[in-house]
Design an enzyme around this catalytic site. Structure first.
Site, mmCIF file in Angstrom:
data_model
loop_
_atom_site.group_PDB
_atom_site.id
_atom_site.type_symbol
_atom_site.label_atom_id
_atom_site.label_comp_id
_atom_site.label_asym_id
_atom_site.label_seq_id
_atom_site.Cartn_x
_atom_site.Cartn_y
_atom_site.Cartn_z
ATOM 1 N N ASP A 159 0.842 -1.171 0.103
ATOM 2 C CA ASP A 159 0.064 -0.033 0.084
ATOM 3 C C ASP A 159 0.963 1.255 -0.115
ATOM 4 O O ASP A 159 0.397 2.221 0.834
ATOM 5 C CB ASP A 159 -0.791 0.152 1.295
ATOM 6 C CG ASP A 159 -1.869 -1.137 1.121
ATOM 7 O OD1 ASP A 159 -1.695 -1.902 0.285
ATOM 8 O OD2 ASP A 159 -2.445 -1.276 2.340
ATOM 9 N N LYS A 205 -7.050 -4.337 -2.756
ATOM 10 C CA LYS A 205 -7.670 -5.046 -1.748
ATOM 11 C C LYS A 205 -8.423 -3.948 -0.752
ATOM 12 O O LYS A 205 -8.164 -2.871 -0.916
ATOM 13 C CB LYS A 205 -6.783 -5.693 -0.780
ATOM 14 C CG LYS A 205 -5.726 -4.785 -0.082
ATOM 15 C CD LYS A 205 -4.513 -5.574 0.696
ATOM 16 C CE LYS A 205 -3.397 -4.515 1.464
ATOM 17 N NZ LYS A 205 -4.115 -3.820 2.587
ATOM 18 N N CYS A 259 -1.746 -2.646 8.023
ATOM 19 C CA CYS A 259 -1.771 -3.599 7.322
ATOM 20 C C CYS A 259 -0.224 -4.804 7.418
ATOM 21 O O CYS A 259 -0.329 -5.668 6.930
ATOM 22 C CB CYS A 259 -1.796 -3.075 5.866
ATOM 23 S SG CYS A 259 -3.494 -2.296 5.369
#
Length: 280
Positions: free
Chosen positions: A103, A164, A197
């Site tokens: 990310d 995602k 994450c």
């Protein structure tokens, strides 16, 4: 005694793996192969089937789990545990290591502390992975709203770039790629956010038996408190907290490695500290 048991009779067993425990039944007289298949049918979604593991049985005599004896069969109610084989921690080789970039997206730039620094370090890691031939997997959290991976990172050679919404990167599409790479045992993980994450991905990987290296100088959060406590928590759980230079030099391991000079050129200038030394 086993020869006189009814082949259709069932025995109650408690199967345990990682933090999970589940009661079930197996045919009386079942041995290792049947138990192996039963564990996979019950916990298949949580087990890296390419990892070696052992089955242990609880011994009332010793008051602890012991390795499942060769040729032993289950004839009565018992507790069984699946244990992943441990590998020496910390040793990285290019052919057994994959890189996970989590990310590193445009919309995070103004929010994440030291974002430009961790992107700069991420460049080094991605370049190093490419030089050494280690696979790269890249996730993007809700790219429709948060944008794509920042342009400073060249992810053109990635095995997979996927969107995602779940915090962990360990989704079916990632596991599908990993299934084609059974030799991979170690994961180098970096990106944002450290306490969300990155942490959840690391925990999922540890649960699947992978050795996880989180690159401290290439992961951050909006809050430095969240970042630092997440690094500490992961370390307590067996994640190796490392730095970009340490990871890259471990991968070449020898000045005579054919890729050493190429890696040396990446780390010639010291990586930015990204706030890690503010309390030292």
């Amino acid at each position: 005694m086993a020869h006189h048991e009814d082949s259709c009779s069932q025995v109650q067993v408690l199967l345990t793996f990682s933090t999970f425990s589940r009661p079930t039944t197996i045919p009386s007289g079942s041995g290792y192969e049947v138990l192996h298949e039963k564990f996979l049918s019950v916990y298949g979604d949580h087990i890296n089937v390419f990892r070696k593991f052992i089955i242990q049985i609880y011994s009332d005599e010793w008051g602890q789990y012991i390795d499942f004896p060769k040729g032993f069969t289950i004839l009565s109610k018992c507790k069984l545990r699946l244990e992943l084989e441990r590998t020496p921690l910390g040793n990285l080789t290019p052919d057994t290591t994959a890189f996970l970039c989590c990310d590193m997206q445009e919309r995070f730039r103004p929010a994440i502390k030291y974002f430009d620094d961790i992107v700069s370090v991420g460049q080094r890691l991605i370049h190093g992975a490419d030089i050494l031939g280690s696979p790269l997997i890249v996730s993007e959290q809700y790219p429709k709203g948060l944008g794509s991976t920042v342009p400073e990172l060249d992810i053109s050679a990635a095995r997979l770039v996927f969107p995602k919404t779940k915090f962990s990167m360990i989704l079916p599409e990632v596991e599908k790629v990993l299934a084609t790479l059974p030799h991979i045992r170690a994961m180098v993980l970096f990106g944002v956010e450290t306490h969300v994450c990155i942490q959840q991905t690391a925990l999922d990987l540890i649960g699947r038996g992978f050795e996880v290296h989180v690159v401290a100088d290439s992961t951050s959060s909006r809050s430095m408190v969240d970042r630092m406590f997440a690094l500490k928590r992961m370390a307590q759980l067996g994640v190796i907290i490392s730095t970009s230079e340490s990871v890259l030099l471990q991968l070449v391991a020898d000045k005579e490695h054919p890729k050493f000079k190429a890696i040396q050129s990446i780390i010639k200038a010291s990586a930015p500290e990204s706030g890690l030394l503010m309390n030292v």
